[in-house]
Design a protein around this motif. Sequence first.
Motif, PDB file in Angstrom:
ATOM      1  N   LEU A  82    -151.894  70.374   9.602  1.00 23.84           N
ATOM      2  CA  LEU A  82    -152.249  69.456   8.513  1.00 23.84           C
ATOM      3  C   LEU A  82    -151.265  69.592   7.352  1.00 23.84           C
ATOM      4  CD1 LEU A  82    -156.104  69.924   8.590  1.00 23.84           C
ATOM      5  CD2 LEU A  82    -154.842  67.922   9.309  1.00 23.84           C
ATOM      6  N   ALA A  83    -150.780  70.810   7.127  1.00 29.47           N
ATOM      7  CA  ALA A  83    -149.848  71.023   6.015  1.00 29.47           C
ATOM      8  C   ALA A  83    -148.575  70.216   6.226  1.00 29.47           C
ATOM      9  CB  ALA A  83    -149.519  72.498   5.884  1.00 29.47           C
ATOM     10  N   SER A  84    -148.193  70.040   7.505  1.00 27.62           N
ATOM     11  CA  SER A  84    -146.951  69.307   7.759  1.00 27.62           C
ATOM     12  C   SER A  84    -147.148  67.800   7.656  1.00 27.62           C
ATOM     13  CB  SER A  84    -146.369  69.685   9.120  1.00 27.62           C
ATOM     14  OG  SER A  84    -147.351  69.553  10.105  1.00 27.62           O
ATOM     15  N   MET A  85    -148.391  67.372   7.332  1.00 26.56           N
ATOM     16  CA  MET A  85    -148.609  65.943   7.087  1.00 26.56           C
ATOM     17  C   MET A  85    -147.843  65.480   5.849  1.00 26.56           C
ATOM     18  SD  MET A  85    -152.621  65.270   7.550  1.00 26.56           S
ATOM     19  CE  MET A  85    -153.387  65.059   9.145  1.00 26.56           C
ATOM     20  N   PHE A  86    -147.675  66.433   4.919  1.00 29.89           N
ATOM     21  CA  PHE A  86    -147.109  66.027   3.640  1.00 29.89           C
ATOM     22  C   PHE A  86    -145.607  66.306   3.616  1.00 29.89           C
ATOM     23  CE2 PHE A  86    -151.522  67.197   3.169  1.00 29.89           C
ATOM     24  CZ  PHE A  86    -152.045  66.022   2.691  1.00 29.89           C
ATOM     25  N   GLY A  87    -144.850  65.327   3.191  1.00 28.90           N
ATOM     26  CA  GLY A  87    -143.400  65.485   3.137  1.00 28.90           C
ATOM     27  C   GLY A  87    -142.795  64.453   2.205  1.00 28.90           C
ATOM     28  N   THR A  88    -141.528  64.599   1.990  1.00 30.16           N
ATOM     29  CA  THR A  88    -140.884  63.691   1.026  1.00 30.16           C
ATOM     30  C   THR A  88    -140.395  62.405   1.691  1.00 30.16           C
ATOM     31  OG1 THR A  88    -138.883  64.962   1.379  1.00 30.16           O
ATOM     32  CG2 THR A  88    -140.164  65.497  -0.582  1.00 30.16           C
ATOM     33  N   ASP A  89    -140.240  62.443   3.024  1.00 28.48           N
ATOM     34  CA  ASP A  89    -139.747  61.238   3.711  1.00 28.48           C
ATOM     35  C   ASP A  89    -140.879  60.246   3.922  1.00 28.48           C
ATOM     36  OD1 ASP A  89    -137.183  62.238   3.950  1.00 28.48           O
ATOM     37  OD2 ASP A  89    -137.696  63.332   5.772  1.00 28.48           O
ATOM     38  N   ARG A  90    -140.766  59.089   3.319  1.00 31.83           N
ATOM     39  CA  ARG A  90    -141.776  58.035   3.490  1.00 31.83           C
ATOM     40  C   ARG A  90    -141.090  56.685   3.479  1.00 31.83           C
ATOM     41  NH1 ARG A  90    -144.260  61.407  -0.232  1.00 31.83           N
ATOM     42  NH2 ARG A  90    -143.639  60.117  -1.982  1.00 31.83           N
ATOM     43  N   VAL A  91    -141.707  55.715   4.165  1.00 25.41           N
ATOM     44  CA  VAL A  91    -141.184  54.343   4.066  1.00 25.41           C
ATOM     45  C   VAL A  91    -141.991  53.618   2.991  1.00 25.41           C
ATOM     46  CG1 VAL A  91    -140.320  54.077   6.415  1.00 25.41           C
ATOM     47  CG2 VAL A  91    -142.715  53.583   5.943  1.00 25.41           C
ATOM     48  N   PRO A  92    -141.404  52.563   2.388  1.00 26.27           N
ATOM     49  CA  PRO A  92    -142.174  51.799   1.406  1.00 26.27           C
ATOM     50  C   PRO A  92    -143.416  51.196   2.060  1.00 26.27           C
ATOM     51  CG  PRO A  92    -139.857  51.171   1.390  1.00 26.27           C
ATOM     52  CD  PRO A  92    -140.050  52.057   2.564  1.00 26.27           C
ATOM     53  N   LEU A  93    -144.465  51.019   1.276  1.00 23.63           N
ATOM     54  CA  LEU A  93    -145.743  50.541   1.801  1.00 23.63           C
ATOM     55  C   LEU A  93    -145.601  49.179   2.489  1.00 23.63           C
ATOM     56  CD1 LEU A  93    -148.690  51.337   2.012  1.00 23.63           C
ATOM     57  CD2 LEU A  93    -149.118  50.185  -0.156  1.00 23.63           C
ATOM     58  N   ARG A  94    -144.774  48.289   1.914  1.00 23.84           N
ATOM     59  CA  ARG A  94    -144.648  46.952   2.508  1.00 23.84           C
ATOM     60  C   ARG A  94    -144.069  47.015   3.922  1.00 23.84           C
ATOM     61  NH1 ARG A  94    -140.514  47.467  -1.043  1.00 23.84           N
ATOM     62  NH2 ARG A  94    -138.436  46.952  -0.308  1.00 23.84           N
ATOM     63  N   ARG A  95    -143.238  48.005   4.182  1.00 28.91           N
ATOM     64  CA  ARG A  95    -142.735  48.168   5.550  1.00 28.91           C
ATOM     65  C   ARG A  95    -143.751  48.917   6.404  1.00 28.91           C
ATOM     66  NH1 ARG A  95    -136.472  50.116   5.124  1.00 28.91           N
ATOM     67  NH2 ARG A  95    -135.700  48.404   3.862  1.00 28.91           N
ATOM     68  N   ALA A  96    -144.421  49.878   5.779  1.00 27.59           N
ATOM     69  CA  ALA A  96    -145.360  50.722   6.537  1.00 27.59           C
ATOM     70  C   ALA A  96    -146.493  49.893   7.141  1.00 27.59           C
ATOM     71  CB  ALA A  96    -145.933  51.808   5.629  1.00 27.59           C
ATOM     72  N   TRP A 138    -162.293  56.515  -1.741  1.00 28.22           N
ATOM     73  CA  TRP A 138    -160.931  56.398  -2.278  1.00 28.22           C
ATOM     74  C   TRP A 138    -159.980  57.337  -1.532  1.00 28.22           C
ATOM     75  CZ3 TRP A 138    -163.160  56.734  -7.867  1.00 28.22           C
ATOM     76  CH2 TRP A 138    -163.480  55.445  -8.324  1.00 28.22           C
ATOM     77  N   ALA A 139    -160.465  58.553  -1.251  1.00 27.90           N
ATOM     78  CA  ALA A 139    -159.602  59.555  -0.590  1.00 27.90           C
ATOM     79  C   ALA A 139    -159.214  59.100   0.822  1.00 27.90           C
ATOM     80  CB  ALA A 139    -160.318  60.908  -0.518  1.00 27.90           C
ATOM     81  N   VAL A 140    -160.193  58.594   1.582  1.00 31.25           N
ATOM     82  CA  VAL A 140    -159.854  58.197   2.959  1.00 31.25           C
ATOM     83  C   VAL A 140    -158.965  56.948   2.947  1.00 31.25           C
ATOM     84  CG1 VAL A 140    -161.783  59.299   4.161  1.00 31.25           C
ATOM     85  CG2 VAL A 140    -162.080  56.999   3.258  1.00 31.25           C
ATOM     86  N   GLY A 141    -159.209  56.044   2.003  1.00 30.16           N
ATOM     87  CA  GLY A 141    -158.360  54.844   1.894  1.00 30.16           C
ATOM     88  C   GLY A 141    -156.926  55.228   1.570  1.00 30.16           C
ATOM     89  N   ALA A 142    -156.776  56.121   0.589  1.00 28.70           N
ATOM     90  CA  ALA A 142    -155.435  56.567   0.197  1.00 28.70           C
ATOM     91  C   ALA A 142    -154.782  57.347   1.336  1.00 28.70           C
ATOM     92  CB  ALA A 142    -155.526  57.437  -1.053  1.00 28.70           C
ATOM     93  N   ALA A 143    -155.593  58.157   2.047  1.00 29.95           N
ATOM     94  CA  ALA A 143    -155.047  58.954   3.156  1.00 29.95           C
ATOM     95  C   ALA A 143    -154.516  58.041   4.258  1.00 29.95           C
ATOM     96  CB  ALA A 143    -156.129  59.882   3.709  1.00 29.95           C
ATOM     97  N   MET A 144    -155.241  56.950   4.533  1.00 33.49           N
ATOM     98  CA  MET A 144    -154.791  56.054   5.606  1.00 33.49           C
ATOM     99  C   MET A 144    -153.475  55.374   5.220  1.00 33.49           C
ATOM    100  SD  MET A 144    -156.833  53.206   7.838  1.00 33.49           S
ATOM    101  CE  MET A 144    -158.261  54.157   8.085  1.00 33.49           C
ATOM    102  N   LEU A 145    -153.384  54.935   3.962  1.00 33.38           N
ATOM    103  CA  LEU A 145    -152.137  54.309   3.510  1.00 33.38           C
ATOM    104  C   LEU A 145    -150.984  55.311   3.515  1.00 33.38           C
ATOM    105  CD1 LEU A 145    -153.422  52.088   0.541  1.00 33.38           C
ATOM    106  CD2 LEU A 145    -152.732  51.342   2.829  1.00 33.38           C
ATOM    107  N   TYR A 146    -151.293  56.541   3.084  1.00 27.41           N
ATOM    108  CA  TYR A 146    -150.259  57.585   3.072  1.00 27.41           C
ATOM    109  C   TYR A 146    -149.798  57.873   4.502  1.00 27.41           C
ATOM    110  CZ  TYR A 146    -147.845  61.951   2.160  1.00 27.41           C
ATOM    111  OH  TYR A 146    -146.893  62.932   2.090  1.00 27.41           O
TER     112      TYR A 146
END
Lengths: 124, 234
Positions: free
Chosen positions: B110-124, B166-174
């Motif tokens: 789970l710790a490796s879920m978080f990282g600096t590499d992300r795509v913009p939301l509109r592409r995601a 809010w947490a699960v919504g944000a988690a899914m988008l993340y």
Amino acid sequence: MARHDQDQLPPVSSAVLHILVSLMGGEKHGYAIMSDVESLSDGAVRMGPGTLYGSIKKMLADGLIEETAERPDPELDDQRRRYYRLTGLGERAARAELARLEALVRKAGSYGQVRGRVPRVQGA
Amino acid sequence: MKHQSIYRAALRLYPRSFRHDYGDAMQQLFADRVRDVGARAWLRIVPDLARTVPQQRIEAFMNSSRARLPVLIAAGVVSIVAVIGAGGPGIIFVAAITFTLLVLTQREFLASMFGTDRVPLRRAVVQTWWAPLAALMAGTEIFFGTVNALDASNWGGRVFGSTILWAVGAAMLYGLTRRPFARPQANAMILLASMPYFALFWAIVPPLMGVVLWVGVLSSGFDTEPEPLSAALP
């Protein structure tokens, strides 16, 4: 990378303690550790390669030991042999565990004196 | 040499990573032992193999991301089944503890879920066929979290319910934004964030959306290799 901070001593199992004590005598390769452990324990602890290297894997991850590139005699030595030595943390962990065992033995001895006999194993 | 050939073959029982790291050294150790005691070396080797092969196999399995994801998903499913099947407030508490404990066993994953590499939301949100559905579900969770914050009958309900939604919504988008770079971890996050939809099992549509999402995520695979960014575009 070591999983533990320098000030935090990781738990030490019996196999790990024997390997640590063996390496207190200087850096050694796997077979030398295995033979030394058997001799240190008067034959009570007999490790196979899987047990030894499984323990070594954990000890490397915990930062208790490190592999050394130096070889006592590269001409005569097999390249497959790997040598290990204690780290500072490993030495402290060994000393702490030995002190704990010493205290335990002392307390067990005092129980024997209080009751006027050495505790006997049931059925003996 | 015969002994060593047999031992070399036996080493194949160990997981590849362990063999790669220590296989040569173990062969050398075995050779030393045979040199000293001959065939009697097997008296120690056989029990050692029987004890340490399963140990190393289990350890390798539990450390692989392919194993952690099923365990995590199983934890979610077991918890939901417990809540739905047994009912009552007590079982919810038990399921929550079970789920939390199982999640804790996966903490490195789970710790490796978080990282600096992300795509913009509109592409995601358009990276794959089920991503728009996931984005819709995340948006719905955030929307109902906000509605709940305004409408809930008590403060406890407002704070607890809305924070969860809010947490699960944000988690899914993340998870969607991380997925092109850390697919197994992001997939796990998306699946976990879809859990509230299954809790509304009587409403038909929410669990159906959840099932479609799960089919999409599970069928998309769990390769750890990052996808090329072009694959995230329609």
